[in-house]
Design an enzyme around this catalytic site. Structure first.
Site, PDB file in Angstrom:
ATOM      1  N   GLU A  69       0.832  -1.209   0.000  1.00  0.00           N
ATOM      2  CA  GLU A  69       0.000   0.000   0.000  1.00  0.00           C
ATOM      3  C   GLU A  69       0.864   1.255   0.000  1.00  0.00           C
ATOM      4  O   GLU A  69       0.535   2.251  -0.644  1.00  0.00           O
ATOM      5  CB  GLU A  69      -0.943   0.026   1.208  1.00  0.00           C
ATOM      6  CG  GLU A  69      -1.993  -1.084   1.245  1.00  0.00           C
ATOM      7  CD  GLU A  69      -3.093  -0.927   0.193  1.00  0.00           C
ATOM      8  OE1 GLU A  69      -3.089   0.059  -0.554  1.00  0.00           O
ATOM      9  OE2 GLU A  69      -3.949  -1.834   0.118  1.00  0.00           O
ATOM     10  N   ASP A 216      -4.563  -9.537  -8.459  1.00  0.00           N
ATOM     11  CA  ASP A 216      -4.908  -8.542  -9.487  1.00  0.00           C
ATOM     12  C   ASP A 216      -3.757  -7.742 -10.101  1.00  0.00           C
ATOM     13  O   ASP A 216      -3.398  -7.885 -11.268  1.00  0.00           O
ATOM     14  CB  ASP A 216      -5.993  -7.592  -8.946  1.00  0.00           C
ATOM     15  CG  ASP A 216      -5.707  -7.025  -7.554  1.00  0.00           C
ATOM     16  OD1 ASP A 216      -4.637  -7.312  -7.012  1.00  0.00           O
ATOM     17  OD2 ASP A 216      -6.567  -6.300  -7.014  1.00  0.00           O
ATOM     18  N   GLU A 310     -18.685  -6.007  -2.300  1.00  0.00           N
ATOM     19  CA  GLU A 310     -17.289  -6.465  -2.162  1.00  0.00           C
ATOM     20  C   GLU A 310     -17.112  -7.877  -2.705  1.00  0.00           C
ATOM     21  O   GLU A 310     -16.073  -8.224  -3.250  1.00  0.00           O
ATOM     22  CB  GLU A 310     -16.891  -6.370  -0.688  1.00  0.00           C
ATOM     23  CG  GLU A 310     -15.418  -6.415  -0.413  1.00  0.00           C
ATOM     24  CD  GLU A 310     -14.621  -5.220  -0.963  1.00  0.00           C
ATOM     25  OE1 GLU A 310     -15.074  -4.545  -1.901  1.00  0.00           O
ATOM     26  OE2 GLU A 310     -13.511  -4.995  -0.460  1.00  0.00           O
ATOM     27  N   GLU A 328     -12.422   0.259  -9.397  1.00  0.00           N
ATOM     28  CA  GLU A 328     -12.040  -0.625 -10.508  1.00  0.00           C
ATOM     29  C   GLU A 328     -13.038  -0.615 -11.657  1.00  0.00           C
ATOM     30  O   GLU A 328     -12.653  -0.636 -12.822  1.00  0.00           O
ATOM     31  CB  GLU A 328     -11.856  -2.072 -10.011  1.00  0.00           C
ATOM     32  CG  GLU A 328     -10.562  -2.329  -9.255  1.00  0.00           C
ATOM     33  CD  GLU A 328     -10.560  -1.803  -7.842  1.00  0.00           C
ATOM     34  OE1 GLU A 328     -11.628  -1.317  -7.377  1.00  0.00           O
ATOM     35  OE2 GLU A 328      -9.506  -1.842  -7.192  1.00  0.00           O
TER      36      GLU A 328
HETATM   37  C1  DMJ Z   1      -6.384   0.276  -5.222  1.00  0.00           C
HETATM   38  O1  DMJ Z   1      -5.661   0.696  -4.125  1.00  0.00           O
HETATM   39  C2  DMJ Z   1      -5.462  -0.328  -6.233  1.00  0.00           C
HETATM   40  O2  DMJ Z   1      -6.046  -0.262  -7.479  1.00  0.00           O
HETATM   41  C3  DMJ Z   1      -5.088  -1.737  -5.913  1.00  0.00           C
HETATM   42  O3  DMJ Z   1      -4.323  -2.352  -6.929  1.00  0.00           O
HETATM   43  C4  DMJ Z   1      -6.270  -2.610  -5.601  1.00  0.00           C
HETATM   44  N1  DMJ Z   1      -7.465  -1.885  -5.385  1.00  0.00           N
HETATM   45  C5  DMJ Z   1      -7.432  -0.658  -4.701  1.00  0.00           C
HETATM   46  C6  DMJ Z   1      -8.772   0.034  -4.707  1.00  0.00           C
HETATM   47  O4  DMJ Z   1      -9.840  -0.827  -4.689  1.00  0.00           O
END
Ligand code: DMJ
EC number: 3.2.1.113
Length: 774
Positions: A69, A216, A310, A328
């Site tokens: 993060e 992801d 979610e 997203e």
């Molecule tokens: C974001 O912080 C980024 O896109 C991350 O890769 C995954 N998703 C969150 C927001 O949902």
């Protein structure tokens, strides 16, 4: 307006709490939303914001942060800010005073993250203390063994940009090493990766695989690393994974998790909201058709529930009801609009904005939805709402002239920060790993719609996207159980399914084929059991769907019969020695042989592992287990045989530990260890069974305290405590909520000098976000 609200009510805290109009503080980290000002053409505001960051931010706080993060939000924010600052400076009007200060700050932060990479694998620890680093007692972190794939695989854009901007190659090297390791560890027959990996051994801890939570942005960064750095090996890796995703996970319009070793088997019957970024990535890849299909399915889920929950089931019901304003879907909408030029996607954007205004808007900002069904709020507005959601929605409706720079010259990080593409030709001193030899030519039928650019792909056929959406128009509504009356009738008629429940074997490929046809998916649970779920919509025909229902009906009857035969009160293994003193009580399964603990006094003794550990032959270490409670691993021979071998070696009891990694009494029903079909009266000692998670608590305790004494009983003995009640509180929202039992890990940590147990709760993104001391 909302950026201003953030500054007014929250600055210098990290985020705004929109319900209470306060700032949410976790550390004095830099603003994560610098780039928005420039994209929104608010150049003056950008200039002020940069000044504030330089004046107020301190990176040396005693705060434990997620490496992932911090990279995507903070480092990415600083680098995105720097990228736009130098662009503006060059234009000659704004930022004339700027002298790479944001970049210096980014470099300082980059160096602070580097100790996390001190593992033999090169995969970073999931968390780091910004002041104390890792593994020092003051750091309060560094004991973790696992991280998520996305956590280790989403660094290359920011780290390479940092290296190339500064000339300090170490960052790009570290990020590449982590990616190389993940690539090496991909499951070779399926070419898929799992959700979590052990950072020391490289073993997959969670072997399920999808394109959403936990994985992801690993895929996203492989493709984008190719775009930003021009390194073919990243594209080759991405294409290899993409081929596997399209082969196994993509079940249009669904994207369903599978097992990396058994990719034909679904691992879940629900999807998470994070996978909504995938259509956008498919656009970047140029594979438009499945992008349109999945996006359309997601849009219908949104229309049904106002937001993307979610998690939602394959028949589009709510599985997890929160919605933290994730961006997203807006991101994918933006990219699809860019690719197709179809105004439908503007309508989609309009709906998103209307829903946000109608359901999430509160006086101080926008509040996350606690439950999309009731419309209740949470007092949080994550930084990605500003960094991503606002940006993508703005860009969706913006004309080229609305933006003061050419956005095509930049790549979006996963947090929608912008990095300039010219970095590909700057400071390219990092040696590339030659992976070409491992790359096998792919069947590229999946890439029929591949196109190398994101210009309007179908200018001559504006109806193209519509023609793909059309058949999916009612996919969500249609998924409600259909033909109930007909099914009931056919049940009454006594028709039998083509496969009888009692004959079913999960290892028989023909059976699996029939199951698939009937719309029945097989889910392998961590404890080795399988779970069957039927979705009529996935059956080959309505007749097959009915067969599937009959099969499920038979299966339910069969398993309830079996359960009745097996019901038993659980037993307990209680750790009574220092420093546990009875506070750790592990749920255990009994045996159909040996001493019955419900009728006799409990057995107390120190534990010792038997050799061989499976206890299937005469023990080679009788002196170690004599008078003790022997630990034996499940498998390879009958339970009764193990019991006889340890009894012969002088053990006073035995604990069999499941060999099925990750199994736990939280998720699997207890069972009785059966005898061997012969007379077991000769077995006099008590035997209990522990699933692997509980078993590893004892094994970890031995590693740290050597002498571990336990009590085997029919229930936990009262030592002032009758058990341990745990509440899990979200680090992010402060709200109490249930976590899945499998999301909880247990660690003992000797460094604090007093007995305690750390419990980490993994967030959806796989982040270790909470710890609790007992
Ligand atoms: C974001 O912080 C980024 O896109 C991350 O890769 C995954 N998703 C969150 C927001 O949902």
């Amino acid at each position: 307006e909302h950026f201003r609200a953030v500054y007014e009510h929250a600055y210098p805290a990290d985020e705004l709490m929109p319900l209470t109009c306060r700032g949410r503080v976790r550390g004095q980290e830099p603003s994560r939303a610098l780039t928005q000002w420039v994209v929104l053409n608010k150049t003056k505001e950008f200039e002020d914001a940069v000044r504030k960051v330089l004046r107020d931010v301190n990176l040396d706080n005693d705060v434990v942060v997620s490496v992932f993060e911090t990279n995507i939000r903070v480092l990415g924010g600083l680098l995105g800010g720097h990228s736009l600052a130098i662009m503006l400076k060059e234009k000659g009007e704004y930022m004339q005073w700027y002298n790479d200060e944001l970049l210096q700050m980014a470099k300082q932060l980059g160096y602070k993250l580097l100790p996390a990479f001190n593992t033999t694998s090169g995969l970073p620890y999931p968390r780091i203390n910004l002041k104390f680093g890792i593994r020092k007692p003051e750091a309060r972190t560094g004991t973790e063994t696992d991280t998520c794939t996305a956590c280790a695989g989403t660094l290359i854009l920011e780290f390479a940009a940092l290296s190339r901007f500064t000339g300090a190659t170490i960052f790009e090297e570290y990020a590449r090493k982590a990616l190389d390791f993940l690539w090496e560890k991909r499951q070779r027959s399926s070419n898929l990766v799992g959700v979590t990996i052990n950072i020391h051994t490289g073993d997959w801890v969670r072997k399920d695989s999808g394109v959403g939570a936990g994985i992801d942005s690993y895929y996203e960064y492989l493709l984008k690393a190719y775009v930003l750095l021009g390194d073919d090996s990243f594209l080759e890796r991405f294409n290899t994974h993409y081929d596997a995703i399209m082969r196994y996970i993509s079940q249009p319009p669904l994207l369903l998790d599978v097992h990396i070793h058994k990719p034909m088997l679904n691992a879940r019957t629900w999807m998470d909201a994070l996978l909504a970024f995938f259509p956008g990535l498919q656009v970047l890849k140029g594979d438009i058709r499945p992008a349109i299909e999945t996006h359309e399915m997601l849009y219908q889920v949104i229309k049904k529930h106002n937001f993307l929950p979610e998690a939602f089931t394959t028949d589009f019901r709510v599985h997890w009801a929160q919605h933290p304003l994730r961006p997203e879907f807006a991101e994918s909408t933006y990219f699809l609009y860019k690719a197709t030029g179809d105004p439908y996607y503007l309508e989609v954007g309009k709906t998103l904005i209307e829903n946000l205004n109608k359901y999430a808007r509160v006086p101080c900002g926008f509040a996350a939805m606690k439950d999309v069904r009731t419309g209740s709020h949470e007092d949080r507005m994550d930084s990605f709402f500003l960094a991503e959601m606002f940006k993508y929605l703005y860009l969706l409706f913006a004309d080229k002239e609305d933006i003061i720079f050419d956005i095509e010259d930049y790549i979006f990080t996963t947090e929608a920060h912008l990095l300039p593409l010219w970095l590909s030709t700057t400071n390219q001193s990092i040696s590339k790993k030659n992976t070409t030899s491992e790359y096998t030519e792919l069947d590229d039928s999946n890439f029929d719609w591949t196109c190398p650019n994101t210009q309007i792909l179908f200018p001559n056929d504006p109806l193209y996207a519509q023609s793909i959406r059309e058949p999916l128009k009612n996919v969500v509504d249609k998924s409600c159980p259909r033909g109930i009356i007909r099914v009931e009738e056919s049940f009454r008629s006594g028709a039998k399914p083509p496969l009888r429940a009692r004959d079913f074997m999960a290892t028989n490929p023909e059976h699996l084929e029939i199951l698939k046809k009937m719309g029945v998916s097989l889910i392998h649970l961590k404890d080795g059991r399988v779970q069957l779920v039927q979705h009529a919509i996935q059956a080959a025909s309505s007749i097959d769907a009915e067969d599937g229902l009959r099969f499920m009906q038979e299966m339910i009857e069969l398993s309830s019969q079996q359960q009745k035969e097996q019901q038993l009160p659980p037993r307990a293994v209680q750790i009574v020695s220092h420093p546990f003193f009875g506070r750790v009580v592990l749920t255990a399964g009994p045996a159909q042989f040996g001493l019955d603990l419900s009728k006799h006094k409990e057995t107390r003794g120190f534990v010792a592992s038997s050799k061989p550990y499976n206890g299937c032959s005469e023990l080679t270490n009788p002196e170690a287990v004599m008078g003790k409670i022997a630990l034996i691993q499940r498998g390879q021979c009958m339970f009764a045989e193990k019991a006889r071998n340890i009894q012969n070696a002088g053990a006073i009891g035995g604990i069999v530990i499941d060999d099925n990694e990750g199994s736990s009494s939280d998720t699997a029903p207890l069972f009785q260890m059966a005898g061997d079909g012969k007379d077991t009266d000769d077995i006099k000692i008590p035997m209990l069974f522990l699933f692997s998670k509980e078993g590893s608590i004892i094994l970890d305790a031995i590693r740290e305290y050597e002498e571990v004494e336990v009590l085997l009983s029919d229930k936990a003995k009262d030592r002032g405590l009758t058990g341990i009640l745990l509440y899990f509180t979200s680090w992010d929202s402060g709200e109490m909520r249930e976590s899945e039992p499998s999301d909880i890990d247990y660690y003992y940590h000797p460094a604090y000098g007093r007995p305690h147990l750390l419990i980490y709760w993994r967030s959806l993104e796989g982040e270790l976000s909470f710890s609790h001391y007992l």
